[in-house]
Scaffold this motif. Structure first.
Motif, PDB file in Angstrom:
ATOM      1  N   PHE A 276      37.654   2.941  13.850  1.00 11.39           N
ATOM      2  CA  PHE A 276      36.758   3.761  14.666  1.00 11.39           C
ATOM      3  C   PHE A 276      35.348   3.179  14.669  1.00 11.39           C
ATOM      4  CE2 PHE A 276      34.459   8.072  15.025  1.00 11.39           C
ATOM      5  CZ  PHE A 276      34.389   7.963  16.410  1.00 11.39           C
ATOM      6  N   ASN A 277      34.891   2.691  13.522  1.00 12.84           N
ATOM      7  CA  ASN A 277      33.568   2.060  13.465  1.00 12.84           C
ATOM      8  C   ASN A 277      33.521   0.817  14.355  1.00 12.84           C
ATOM      9  OD1 ASN A 277      32.295   3.886  11.775  1.00 12.84           O
ATOM     10  ND2 ASN A 277      33.006   2.866   9.909  1.00 12.84           N
ATOM     11  N   ARG A 286      28.870   0.731  22.469  1.00 11.14           N
ATOM     12  CA  ARG A 286      27.542   0.550  21.864  1.00 11.14           C
ATOM     13  C   ARG A 286      26.442   0.793  22.885  1.00 11.14           C
ATOM     14  NH1 ARG A 286      28.064  -4.466  19.806  1.00 11.14           N
ATOM     15  NH2 ARG A 286      26.971  -5.469  21.531  1.00 11.14           N
ATOM     16  N   ALA A 287      26.647   0.337  24.125  1.00 12.48           N
ATOM     17  CA  ALA A 287      25.647   0.554  25.172  1.00 12.48           C
ATOM     18  C   ALA A 287      25.476   2.041  25.473  1.00 12.48           C
ATOM     19  CB  ALA A 287      26.060  -0.200  26.437  1.00 12.48           C
ATOM     20  N   LEU A 288      26.552   2.801  25.334  1.00  9.43           N
ATOM     21  CA  LEU A 288      26.486   4.246  25.569  1.00  9.43           C
ATOM     22  C   LEU A 288      25.719   4.959  24.461  1.00  9.43           C
ATOM     23  CD1 LEU A 288      27.486   6.829  27.099  1.00  9.43           C
ATOM     24  CD2 LEU A 288      29.512   6.731  25.625  1.00  9.43           C
ATOM     25  N   GLY A 291      20.373   4.215  20.912  1.00 10.62           N
ATOM     26  CA  GLY A 291      19.238   5.127  21.001  1.00 10.62           C
ATOM     27  C   GLY A 291      19.609   6.589  20.824  1.00 10.62           C
ATOM     28  N   GLY A 292      20.891   6.878  20.623  1.00 14.43           N
ATOM     29  CA  GLY A 292      21.334   8.255  20.408  1.00 14.43           C
ATOM     30  C   GLY A 292      21.446   8.588  18.937  1.00 14.43           C
ATOM     31  N   ARG A 293      21.916   9.794  18.659  1.00 17.13           N
ATOM     32  CA  ARG A 293      22.117  10.187  17.264  1.00 17.13           C
ATOM     33  C   ARG A 293      23.395  11.020  17.151  1.00 17.13           C
ATOM     34  NH1 ARG A 293      20.616  15.260  15.210  1.00 17.13           N
ATOM     35  NH2 ARG A 293      19.989  16.755  16.826  1.00 17.13           N
ATOM     36  N   MET A 294      24.077  10.826  16.035  1.00 19.92           N
ATOM     37  CA  MET A 294      25.302  11.576  15.793  1.00 19.92           C
ATOM     38  C   MET A 294      24.956  12.985  15.318  1.00 19.92           C
ATOM     39  SD  MET A 294      28.520  10.635  13.368  1.00 19.92           S
ATOM     40  CE  MET A 294      27.595  10.881  11.852  1.00 19.92           C
TER      41      MET A 294
END
Length: 374
Positions: A276-277, A286-288, A291-294
Motif C-alpha cells: 500500500f505504501n 503521489r501527484a494526487l 501537499g495533502g494530509r492523512m
C-alpha cells in the motif's frame, strides 16, 4: 455465576448495513401487519453505531431504494453521485488508462459514501422506528438448546489481561430470542462458532478472504472532483498476487484511497501494508496526494470467495446475513447493497416464522429460497 436474562422475539447481532436493514425492515413489517408488536433488539460491539464501519465504499442504491424510498428526503449521507470513472493499469513508473470500463466496474448511478456516516444514519432511522439498540455489547457466545440457537451471551466486562475478574467485573447478559439474525461481519466470532460446531460451511467452496487497507486524505482544492471513481490494476502487485487499488473523490477536498489484497498470496515475505505504501508512491497517486494530509486510516477483512462460498445461512432459531454469510461480489467490488438485501430478506423470513410460531430450520429455509430468487 448469576447472569441477567433478557428475552426478545428477534435478536439481531451486528449493527452494520445488514443488521440495521434487517431491523428497519422488521419495523416496517410490524407496522404493516398491525398485530401484537414483536420485541426486537440490535446488539453492536462499538460504543456507538457506525463506529466500527470502515470501507472505501461505492454504494449501489438498489437495496436502499427498496428499504427507504425517500432516502434523499430523509437526508441519507450519500457523499457524491458517481459522475466520472476510470480504470488504470499501473506499472512501477507509469499508468495506462483502459479505453473502456469493464461492465462489473461501471458505477454511474451509484454513490460514493462514508460507510461510517451511512451506518450512523441508518441507526437513527431504526431507532426512530422504535427498535431497541444496544451499543457497546459484543456477542461472545452462541447459546443453544440442543441443536437450536436460542440467543447470544454478551461478553463479560472487567476482566484483566490475565483473565482474572477485576473489582469492576460485570458478567455478560444472556439474550434469548425466538430467532437470532447473525450479522457479525466477515469472520464474525459467532458465525465462526456455528461453522466450527455445526458444520454450516460443509459442502460449499472454501471461503476466501482479502484485506483492504484504506486511508482518508484531505488534498488541495480541485485535485479530484467529488464523485470521481478510479480503480487500478497491476503495480504494486505482481501477477501472482490478486487485488487492486481504489481512489474515490469525496466533497470538501477529501479522497478515500486504498488497496485490496487477496490473502492467498504465496510469498511469505509479501507485506500488504508495504505494498500500500508503494501504491501511494506511484506517480499517479503521489501527484494526487502531494501537499495533502492523512486524516484517518484503517483496514478490514473482506469475504472475496463469492456465491459458491455462501454457507448454510439458516438453522433452527437462527439466520446469517451480510459479510458473515460471504455476501460480497468481488467482481463488482460491492458488498453493502448485498448486506442490506440479505438483512431485509432475513427480516421477512424471521417475521413470518415468529408470527407463525414455527422457527424451525424447515421454516427458516425459505430464507435461502428468497436469496436465490432475489
Amino acid at each position: 455465576m448469576t447472569r441477567e436474562t433478557l428475552e426478545v422475539d428477534i435478536l439481531i447481532v451486528g449493527g452494520g448495513p445488514a443488521g440495521l436493514s434487517a431491523a428497519l425492515r422488521l419495523a416496517q413489517l410490524q407496522q404493516q401487519d398491525g398485530g401484537e408488536p414483536l420485541s426486537i433488539a440490535v446488539l453492536d460491539k462499538a460504543r456507538e453505531f457506525g463506529a466500527h464501519l470502515l470501507s472505501g465504499a461505492v454504494l449501489d442504491p438498489s437495496a436502499l431504494r427498496d428499504l427507504i424510498p425517500d432516502f434523499a428526503q430523509r437526508g441519507a449521507p450519500l457523499a457524491a453521485e458517481v459522475h466520472d470513472e476510470a480504470v488504470y493499469f499501473f506499472t512501477e513508473g507509469s499508468s495506462l488508462r483502459l479505453p473502456i470500463i469493464p461492465p462489473p466496474l461501471q458505477n454511474h448511478g451509484n454513490y460514493v459514501v462514508s460507510l461510517n456516516a451511512f451506518g450512523r444514519w441508518l441507526a437513527e432511522q431504526v431507532e426512530a422506528a422504535g427498535i431497541d439498540l444496544f451499543a457497546g455489547f459484543a456477542g461472545q457466545q452462541v447459546l443453544f438448546d440442543g441443536d437450536r440457537v436460542v440467543g447470544v451471551r454478551t461478553g463479560d466486562r472487567g476482566i484483566s489481561k490475565e483473565g482474572h475478574q477485576k473489582p469492576t467485573f460485570e458478567p455478560g447478559v444472556d439474550i434469548l430470542a425466538k430467532v437470532t439474525i447473525l450479522c457479525d461481519g466477515v469472520r464474525g466470532n459467532l458465525t465462526k462458532q456455528l461453522i466450527q460446531t455445526r458444520g454450516i460451511a460443509s459442502g460449499v467452496e472454501p471461503a476466501q478472504f482479502a484485506v483492504g487497507l484504506k486511508e482518508l486524505w484531505e488534498v488541495p482544492a480541485g485535485r479530484i472532483a467529488p464523485g470521481m471513481v478510479v480503480h487500478s490494476l497491476g503495480y504494486p502487485l505482481r501477477h501472482e498476487e490478486f487485488g487492486g487499488g481504489f481512489i474515490y473523490g469525496l466533497p470538501d477536498g477529501q479522497v478515500s484511497l486504498g488497496l485490496v489484497v487477496g490473502l492467498d498470496y504465496q510469498d511469505p515475505a509479501f507485506d500488504p501494508h508495504m505494498a500500500f505504501n508503494r501504491f501511494k508512491q506511484h506517480p499517479y497517486v503521489r501527484a494526487l496526494l502531494d501537499g495533502g494530509r492523512m486524516v484517518r486510516y484503517g483496514a478490514k477483512a473482506l469475504p472475496e470467495g463469492g456465491w459458491h462460498t455462501i454457507p448454510r445461512v439458516h438453522m433452527d432459531g437462527a439466520l446469517i446475513a451480510g459479510d458473515a454469510g460471504n455476501f460480497l461480489n468481488s467482481m463488482r467490488l460491492k458488498g453493502v447493497h448485498l448486506a442490506m438485501r440479505s438483512g431485509m430478506l432475513a427480516a421477512d423470513t424471521a417475521f413470518e416464522a415468529v408470527r407463525a410460531g414455527d422457527t424451525s430450520d424447515a421454516r427458516l429455509a425459505s430464507y435461502r429460497t428468497r436469496i436465490d430468487a432475489s
